[in-house]
Scaffold this motif. Structure first.
Motif, PDB file in Angstrom:
ATOM      1  N   ALA A  56       4.572  30.812  17.706  1.00 24.21           N
ATOM      2  CA  ALA A  56       5.219  29.792  17.019  1.00 24.21           C
ATOM      3  C   ALA A  56       4.743  28.469  17.012  1.00 24.21           C
ATOM      4  N   ASP A  81       3.008  36.772  18.571  1.00 24.39           N
ATOM      5  CA  ASP A  81       4.229  36.832  17.909  1.00 24.39           C
ATOM      6  C   ASP A  81       4.279  35.415  17.228  1.00 24.39           C
ATOM      7  N   LEU A 183      11.119  42.134  15.135  1.00 26.97           N
ATOM      8  CA  LEU A 183      12.219  41.927  15.836  1.00 26.97           C
ATOM      9  C   LEU A 183      13.409  41.874  14.829  1.00 26.97           C
ATOM     10  N   GLN A 204      16.985  43.993  19.097  1.00 27.74           N
ATOM     11  CA  GLN A 204      17.252  42.922  20.094  1.00 27.74           C
ATOM     12  C   GLN A 204      18.781  42.749  19.927  1.00 27.74           C
ATOM     13  N   GLU A 207      22.688  39.834  23.794  1.00 26.70           N
ATOM     14  CA  GLU A 207      22.333  39.494  25.213  1.00 26.70           C
ATOM     15  C   GLU A 207      21.133  38.602  25.278  1.00 26.70           C
ATOM     16  N   GLY A 238      18.530  41.442  27.204  1.00 28.15           N
ATOM     17  CA  GLY A 238      19.231  41.935  28.718  1.00 28.15           C
ATOM     18  C   GLY A 238      18.465  43.000  29.593  1.00 28.15           C
ATOM     19  N   THR A 260      13.420  37.088  28.995  1.00 25.63           N
ATOM     20  CA  THR A 260      13.767  36.281  30.266  1.00 25.63           C
ATOM     21  C   THR A 260      13.218  36.653  31.459  1.00 25.63           C
ATOM     22  N   LEU A 263      10.184  34.922  31.744  1.00 25.05           N
ATOM     23  CA  LEU A 263      10.041  33.648  31.669  1.00 25.05           C
ATOM     24  C   LEU A 263      10.019  32.950  32.835  1.00 25.05           C
ATOM     25  N   ALA A 345      17.445  31.402  27.367  1.00 25.29           N
ATOM     26  CA  ALA A 345      17.264  32.269  28.374  1.00 25.29           C
ATOM     27  C   ALA A 345      18.514  33.195  28.054  1.00 25.29           C
ATOM     28  N   GLY A 346      18.144  34.474  28.672  1.00 23.90           N
ATOM     29  CA  GLY A 346      19.392  35.357  28.049  1.00 23.90           C
ATOM     30  C   GLY A 346      20.196  35.772  29.455  1.00 23.90           C
TER      31      GLY A 346
HETATM   32  C1  LIG Z   1      12.322  30.769  25.946  1.00 27.71           C
HETATM   33  C2  LIG Z   1      12.296  31.817  24.795  1.00 27.71           C
HETATM   34  C3  LIG Z   1      11.758  31.576  23.714  1.00 27.71           C
HETATM   35  C4  LIG Z   1      11.691  32.738  22.699  1.00 27.71           C
HETATM   36  N1  LIG Z   1      11.061  32.333  21.839  1.00 27.71           N
HETATM   37  C5  LIG Z   1      10.769  33.447  20.928  1.00 27.71           C
HETATM   38  C6  LIG Z   1       9.556  33.316  19.732  1.00 27.71           C
HETATM   39  O1  LIG Z   1       8.729  32.280  19.585  1.00 27.71           O
HETATM   40  N2  LIG Z   1       9.477  34.633  18.964  1.00 27.71           N
HETATM   41  C7  LIG Z   1      10.343  35.618  19.157  1.00 27.71           C
HETATM   42  O2  LIG Z   1      10.142  36.673  18.314  1.00 27.71           O
HETATM   43  N3  LIG Z   1      11.226  35.657  20.332  1.00 27.71           N
HETATM   44  C8  LIG Z   1      11.623  34.499  21.057  1.00 27.71           C
HETATM   45  N4  LIG Z   1      12.308  34.684  21.929  1.00 27.71           N
HETATM   46  C9  LIG Z   1      13.056  36.069  22.241  1.00 27.71           C
HETATM   47  C10 LIG Z   1      12.339  37.133  22.832  1.00 27.71           C
HETATM   48  O3  LIG Z   1      11.284  37.360  22.026  1.00 27.71           O
HETATM   49  C11 LIG Z   1      12.978  38.269  23.352  1.00 27.71           C
HETATM   50  O4  LIG Z   1      13.476  39.010  22.035  1.00 27.71           O
HETATM   51  C12 LIG Z   1      14.258  37.927  24.170  1.00 27.71           C
HETATM   52  O5  LIG Z   1      13.879  36.945  25.241  1.00 27.71           O
HETATM   53  C13 LIG Z   1      14.624  39.325  24.578  1.00 27.71           C
HETATM   54  O6  LIG Z   1      15.816  39.338  25.700  1.00 27.71           O
HETATM   55  P1  LIG Z   1      15.640  38.841  27.071  1.00 27.71           P
HETATM   56  O7  LIG Z   1      15.610  37.391  27.176  1.00 27.71           O
HETATM   57  O8  LIG Z   1      17.190  39.312  27.461  1.00 27.71           O
HETATM   58  O9  LIG Z   1      14.707  39.666  27.666  1.00 27.71           O
HETATM   59  C14 LIG Z   1      12.434  33.690  22.937  1.00 27.71           C
HETATM   60  C15 LIG Z   1      13.124  33.902  24.166  1.00 27.71           C
HETATM   61  C16 LIG Z   1      12.976  33.061  25.090  1.00 27.71           C
HETATM   62  C17 LIG Z   1      13.898  33.209  26.390  1.00 27.71           C
END
Ligand SMILES: Cc1cc2nc3c(=O)[nH]c(=O)nc-3n(C[C@H](O)[C@H](O)[C@H](O)COP(=O)(O)O)c2cc1C
Length: 386
Positions: A56, A81, A183, A204, A207, A238, A260, A263, A345-346
Motif C-alpha cells: 500500500a 497486498d 480480505l 478477518q 480482533e 487474533g 501482528t 509484525l 496491532a491486534g
Molecule cells: C501494522 C499493520 C498494518 C497493516 N496493513 C495492512 C495493509 O496494508 N493491507 C492489508 O490488507 N491489511 C493490513 N493489515 C491487516 C493484516 O493484513 C491482517 O489482516 C491482520 O493483521 C490480521 O490480524 P492479526 O493482526 O490479529 O494477525 C495490517 C495490520 C497491521 C497490524
C-alpha cells in the motif's frame, strides 16, 4: 528435528508447504515504509509459508523494486497486498486540485484537532510539504490503479486485496496465473468478492490489527465458510500460535493469515520501540479508532486516540483524514511523543512475548497446531466417557 507435516488445500492452491500466510502490512507509525517488506515476505516463504508484501505505501516504481527484491531472496511463491478503497478521498478525486491540501479539510474539524493537541500539551506546527494524496494519486502513487498495473505486469504468484473488491482485476490477474485473495470482515462482503471470482476469501475478525470490522473471528469464519462455499476461506484476526491455527482449521478455514504475530518478527520493518509496545501490551491494550486513516483501525491505544474518540469529531474519508492529521502527527513527532503515533496491532498482542526470526514464529505455530490436531484432540475425544 524433522518438520511436522500439516497440509491443507491452501498448500496445493498456492504451492506452499504450510497453510500459514504472513499478512501484507502497509505503513506503520510515523509515515515509515511498509511493515511487510521483502525481507519478511522472503523469510516466511523460505520457511514454507506464504510471505506477502504490504504494497500500500509503495509508489509503483518502489513496488516493482520490492517485488524484484523478494524474487532475489526466494524462489518460493510470495504475494503482494494492496488497498483498493472504494471511497478514497470521499469523491474529491474528481475535483479541482487545491494548491494547499489543507484546503480540502473543513476548518471546524481542524480546529477540533488543534484543541486536542493543546489539551495534550503539544505545540501545533504545520508540517512542511504535507503530502497531497489527491496529487499523489493522480501521479500514480499510493492506492492507485498504477500500483495494480505493476502487480499485473509482474505476474506475481499471489495478489491480496486488503480493502475493497478486486473484482475488476480478477480476469487479468488469473490470466497471468496469479491467485487472488480478498480480505473481508462480514458475510455480505464475503459473498460480493466470492461472486467476483477470487480464489480465496480471507475472513478477518475484529480482533485483527490494522483496518478491521466489527465481527469476531470465532463467529465470522464459520459464517463466511457457509456463505461462500465452495470458495475456500482463510481465517485472520487474533491468530498468533498453533492453538489459533488449529482452531481456524476446526472452524472450516483452510489456513491462516497472520499480521501482528509477524509484525514483531526480526524481519518486519517496524521500529523497535513499536515492536516493544506490542510485546508489552496485554489483551485490553488495543483500541479501534478512525483517527489515523479515516477507517476503523485497531492500534495499541494511547492518550491521543482516547482524546480523539472522546471529542466525538467525525472522521473524514480515507485519504482526507491523512491530510487532516498530517500536521498533528508532525507536531507529535516534534514534541518527541512517539507513543502518540500510529502503532497498529491486534488483540493477539497480549499473547506475544518476544521478537524472533519469522521462520521460528511460523515453525512453532505449525508444530503446535500439528501436535494439537494429531495427538491432543484425539486423546481428548477418547477420554470422554461413552
Ligand atoms: C501494522 C499493520 C498494518 C497493516 N496493513 C495492512 C495493509 O496494508 N493491507 C492489508 O490488507 N491489511 C493490513 N493489515 C491487516 C493484516 O493484513 C491482517 O489482516 C491482520 O493483521 C490480521 O490480524 P492479526 O493482526 O490479529 O494477525 C495490517 C495490520 C497491521 C497490524
Amino acid at each position: 528435528m524433522a518438520r511436522p507435516i500439516l497440509r491443507t488445500a491452501l498448500c496445493d492452491l498456492l504451492g506452499i508447504e504450510y497453510p500459514v500466510i504472513s499478512a501484507g502490512m502497509g505503513p506503520v507509525g510515523g509515515g515509515a515504509a511498509p511493515a511487510a517488506v521483502a525481507e519478511l515476505a522472503a523469510a516466511v516463504s523460505n520457511a514454507g509459508g506464504l510471505g506477502v508484501i504490504g504494497g500500500a505505501g509503495f509508489s509503483p516504481d518502489a513496488l516493482r523494486a520490492e517485488i524484484n527484491k523478494v524474487r532475489a531472496m526466494t524462489n518460493k511463491p510470495f504475494g503482494v497486498d494492496l488497498l483498493l478503497p472504494s471511497n478514497f478521498m470521499g469523491g474529491a478525486a474528481s475535483g479541482e486540485l487545491p494548491r494547499d491540501p489543507r484546503d480540502l479539510v473543513p476548518k471546524e474539524t481542524r480546529d477540533g484537532l488543534k484543541k486536542i493537541a493543546e489539551s495534550l500539551g503539544i505545540e501545533w506546527l504545520e508540517a512542511p510539504n504535507t503530502p497531497n494524496p489527491l496529487a499523489n494519486r493522480r501521479a500514480g502513487a499510493g492506492m492507485s490503479d498504477d500500483q495494480m498495473e505493476v502487480v499485473i505486469e509482474e505476474k506475481i504468484p499471489v495478489f491480496a486485496a486488503g480493502l475493497g473488491n478486486p473484482g475488476p482485476f480478477v480476469e487479468r490477474l488469473k490470466a497471468n496465473g496469479t491467485k487472488v485473495l480478498s480480505l473481508v470482515g462480514n458475510t455480505k462482503n464475503a459473498k460480493r468478492v466470492a461472486a467476483s471470482g477470487v480464489d480465496v476469501v480471507v475472513a478477518q475478525g475484529t480482533e485483527a490489527g490494522g483496518h478491521t470490522g466489527r465481527i469476531a473471528t470465532f463467529v465470522l469464519v464459520p459464517q463466511v465458510v457457509d456463505a461462500v462455499a465452495p470458495t475456500p476461506v482463510v481465517a485472520a484476526g487474533g491468530i498468533g500460535d498453533g492453538r489459533g491455527l488449529a482452531a481456524a482449521l476446526a472452524l472450516g478455514a483452510i489456513g491462516v493469515w497472520c499480521g501482528t504475530a509477524f509484525l514483531v518478527s526480526n524481519e518486519a520493518n517496524q521500529p523497535d520501540i513499536q515492536k516493544e509496545r506490542i510485546l508489552a501490551a496485554m489483551d485490553e491494550d488495543t483500541r479501534i479508532t478512525k483517527l489515523y486513516s479515516g477507517k476503523t483501525m485497531r492500534n495499541i491505544t494511547n492518550p491521543l486516540i482516547e482524546a480523539w474518540d472522546a471529542a466525538g469529531i467525525a472522521a473524514l474519508p480515507m485519504g482526507l483524514q491523512g491530510v487532516l492529521v498530517a500536521d498533528l502527527l508532525y507536531s507529535v513527532r516534534k514534541a518527541g511523543k512517539t507513543e502518540y503515533l500510529m502503532n497498529a496491532a491486534g488483540q493477539v498482542a497480549g499473547l506475544l512475548k518476544s521478537s524472533r526470526p519469522a521462520a521460528d514464529i511460523l515453525h512453532d505455530m505449525v508444530a503446535q497446531a500439528a501436535d494439537i490436531l494429531a495427538r491432543k484432540l484425539p486423546a481428548t475425544v477418547q477420554a470422554v466417557p461413552a
